[in-house]
Enzyme design. Structure first.
Site, PDB file in Angstrom:
ATOM      1  N   GLU A  23       0.834  -1.212   0.000  1.00  0.00           N
ATOM      2  CA  GLU A  23       0.000   0.000   0.000  1.00  0.00           C
ATOM      3  C   GLU A  23       0.859   1.249   0.000  1.00  0.00           C
ATOM      4  O   GLU A  23       1.877   1.319   0.729  1.00  0.00           O
ATOM      5  CB  GLU A  23      -0.880  -0.039   1.254  1.00  0.00           C
ATOM      6  N   ASP A  26       2.873   2.249  -4.991  1.00  0.00           N
ATOM      7  CA  ASP A  26       2.828   2.078  -6.458  1.00  0.00           C
ATOM      8  C   ASP A  26       3.364   3.296  -7.213  1.00  0.00           C
ATOM      9  O   ASP A  26       3.472   3.254  -8.426  1.00  0.00           O
ATOM     10  CB  ASP A  26       1.419   1.687  -6.936  1.00  0.00           C
ATOM     11  N   GLY A 110     -12.598   2.364  -1.346  1.00  0.00           N
ATOM     12  CA  GLY A 110     -11.230   1.893  -1.579  1.00  0.00           C
ATOM     13  C   GLY A 110     -11.174   0.647  -2.448  1.00  0.00           C
ATOM     14  O   GLY A 110     -10.206  -0.108  -2.384  1.00  0.00           O
ATOM     15  N   SER A 114     -13.613   3.925  -9.320  1.00  0.00           N
ATOM     16  CA  SER A 114     -13.298   4.931 -10.347  1.00  0.00           C
ATOM     17  C   SER A 114     -12.401   4.341 -11.429  1.00  0.00           C
ATOM     18  O   SER A 114     -12.655   4.534 -12.628  1.00  0.00           O
ATOM     19  CB  SER A 114     -12.687   6.193  -9.732  1.00  0.00           C
ATOM     20  N   ASP A 157      -4.313   0.431  -9.437  1.00  0.00           N
ATOM     21  CA  ASP A 157      -5.741   0.128  -9.581  1.00  0.00           C
ATOM     22  C   ASP A 157      -6.099  -0.175 -11.032  1.00  0.00           C
ATOM     23  O   ASP A 157      -6.847  -1.110 -11.322  1.00  0.00           O
ATOM     24  CB  ASP A 157      -6.588   1.313  -9.098  1.00  0.00           C
ATOM     25  N   TYR A 206      -4.827  12.465  -0.375  1.00  0.00           N
ATOM     26  CA  TYR A 206      -3.983  11.584  -1.192  1.00  0.00           C
ATOM     27  C   TYR A 206      -2.809  12.383  -1.746  1.00  0.00           C
ATOM     28  O   TYR A 206      -1.655  11.954  -1.643  1.00  0.00           O
ATOM     29  CB  TYR A 206      -4.801  10.975  -2.349  1.00  0.00           C
TER      30      TYR A 206
HETATM   31  C1  GLA Z   1      -5.235   4.573  -4.347  1.00  0.00           C
HETATM   32  C2  GLA Z   1      -4.448   4.937  -5.602  1.00  0.00           C
HETATM   33  C3  GLA Z   1      -3.379   3.880  -5.895  1.00  0.00           C
HETATM   34  C4  GLA Z   1      -2.520   3.593  -4.662  1.00  0.00           C
HETATM   35  C5  GLA Z   1      -3.392   3.365  -3.425  1.00  0.00           C
HETATM   36  C6  GLA Z   1      -2.581   3.258  -2.155  1.00  0.00           C
HETATM   37  O1  GLA Z   1      -5.967   3.402  -4.570  1.00  0.00           O
HETATM   38  O2  GLA Z   1      -5.309   5.056  -6.706  1.00  0.00           O
HETATM   39  O3  GLA Z   1      -2.604   4.302  -6.981  1.00  0.00           O
HETATM   40  O4  GLA Z   1      -1.573   4.609  -4.457  1.00  0.00           O
HETATM   41  O5  GLA Z   1      -4.346   4.399  -3.253  1.00  0.00           O
HETATM   42  O6  GLA Z   1      -1.834   2.098  -2.163  1.00  0.00           O
END
Ligand code: GLA
Length: 344
Positions: A23, A26, A110, A114, A157, A206
């Site tokens: 987590e 990425d 989460g 999207s 994602d 974020y």
């Molecule tokens: C969101 C973002 C991903 C990643 C996660 C955290 O889902 O879209 O790119 O950074 O948060 O791991």
């Protein structure tokens, strides 16, 4: 199962995802391990020969009607419209479309509703064009999220929903988008539980966490924070030190987790998940008390591991439970947390 919108020649169905471990790494050079869910978004497109997109969803009462080149408006239809604008620029489609969306992926939990919506729209718009590869679709979807929506997310994602398949986790190296699918043993259950607290990625936190990761990498003299030396983190300001400790530690944990999954070592995988949660809570500071309580009870009641999943600030937890005890475990957990909802 989500019903397909009325059959149109341009349609696609794409799953949501849960991230098992890896987590906030990425965009920091880490390996991530997401898995698709049996929850989907379906998109059907019909060219309407006008200069407007008309977007309807079974989930939202209002529809989106916007000129084909209108910027993002903070409306749920932005994800579809950003993808349609990309598709027109790529000459996959021309002119306005009527779009029908249906989804059973919870929004703001989460679980990548999207990313799934953008990828499904891109896939529908490029249906029949064999030259459009899934990795290109994922990269386009990330670009739309970054530039049209304005969320500076990584690639996890979009890759997860574009390339995943049921029963396997996607071990994705986010440095170069190389990946392999690793089968999940049949006696492992990854239970996904919605806490009832929603969050929105576009709300700025974020972006703030991402900025802190980049600042920590710069201060430690590396391009990607996963490459930094953890013993140097102590000389950073407290917030950056925390982010660095999480990212460097999570990079190591996710590699070990891929090994544990490949070897069928459930207790080891579960421990890594729980360590990930503690780090997300204490170092990344993206958990909330309701989620911490859910994770603690999930473990007390017999899960091998449990953690917050996705960007955090609310949303869902993912727990690893031995298949034979999953039903009674959930019965016990839901009686302690009546507002919790089992998504998978
Ligand atoms: C969101 C973002 C991903 C990643 C996660 C955290 O889902 O879209 O790119 O950074 O948060 O791991």
């Amino acid at each position: 199962m989500t019903p397909m919108p009325a059959a149109t020649p341009l349609s696609a169905r794409v799953p949501g995802r849960v991230n098992l471990i890896g987590e906030w790494i990425d965009f920091n050079g880490g390996i991530v391990l997401p898995m698709t869910l049996d929850r989907h978004v379906t998109v059907g497109l019909t060219p309407n020969k006008t200069d407007k997109d008309l977007i309807r969803s079974a989930q939202f009462a209002d529809q989106g009607a916007f000129p084909v080149d209108a910027p993002a408006a903070g409306h749920w239809s932005d994800y579809v419209r950003g993808a349609l604008q990309y598709a027109r620029n790529a000459r996959w489609i021309a002119g306005g479309v009527d779009a029908e969306i249906a989804s059973d992926i919870p929004v703001g939990a989460g679980l990548s509703s999207s990313a799934a919506t953008i990828v499904a729209t891109l896939r529908a718009a490029s249906a029949g064009l064999s030259s459009v590869e899934p990795v290109s679709i994922a990269q386009a979807a990330r670009q739309i999220e970054n530039e049209f929506i304005g969320v500076p997310c990584g690639i996890m994602d979009q890759m997860a929903v574009a390339l995943g398949r049921a029963g396997a986790a996607l071990a994705l190296d986010t440095r170069d988008c190389s990946y392999r699918l690793v089968d999940v043993p049949s006696d492992w259950v990854f239970a996904v539980i919605a806490s009832g607290t929603r969050r929105a990625l576009a709300d700025g936190r974020y972006k703030e966490r991402r900025g802190e990761c980049l600042a920590a990498a710069q201060a430690l003299g590396v391009d990607l924070l996963c490459d930094a030396d953890i013993s140097a983190a102590g000389r950073l300001p407290a917030n950056l030190a925390g982010r660095a400790r999480h990212v460097i530690g999570e990079g190591v944990r996710s590699r070990r987790a891929v090994d544990a999954l490949s070897q069928g070592d459930r207790p080891a995988f579960g421990r890594l998940m729980s360590e990930s949660h503690a780090s997300l809570r204490d170092h990344m500071e993206v958990s909330v008390p309701a989620i911490d309580a859910l994770v603690a009870d999930a473990l007390t009641l017999g899960a091998d591991g449990a953690r917050i999943t996705g960007a955090g600030f609310g949303g869902c937890i993912v727990c690893l439970v031995e298949a034979g005890r999953a039903a009674s475990w959930w019965e016990d957990l839901s009686s302690l947390h009546p507002a919790a909802e089992r998504i998978a």
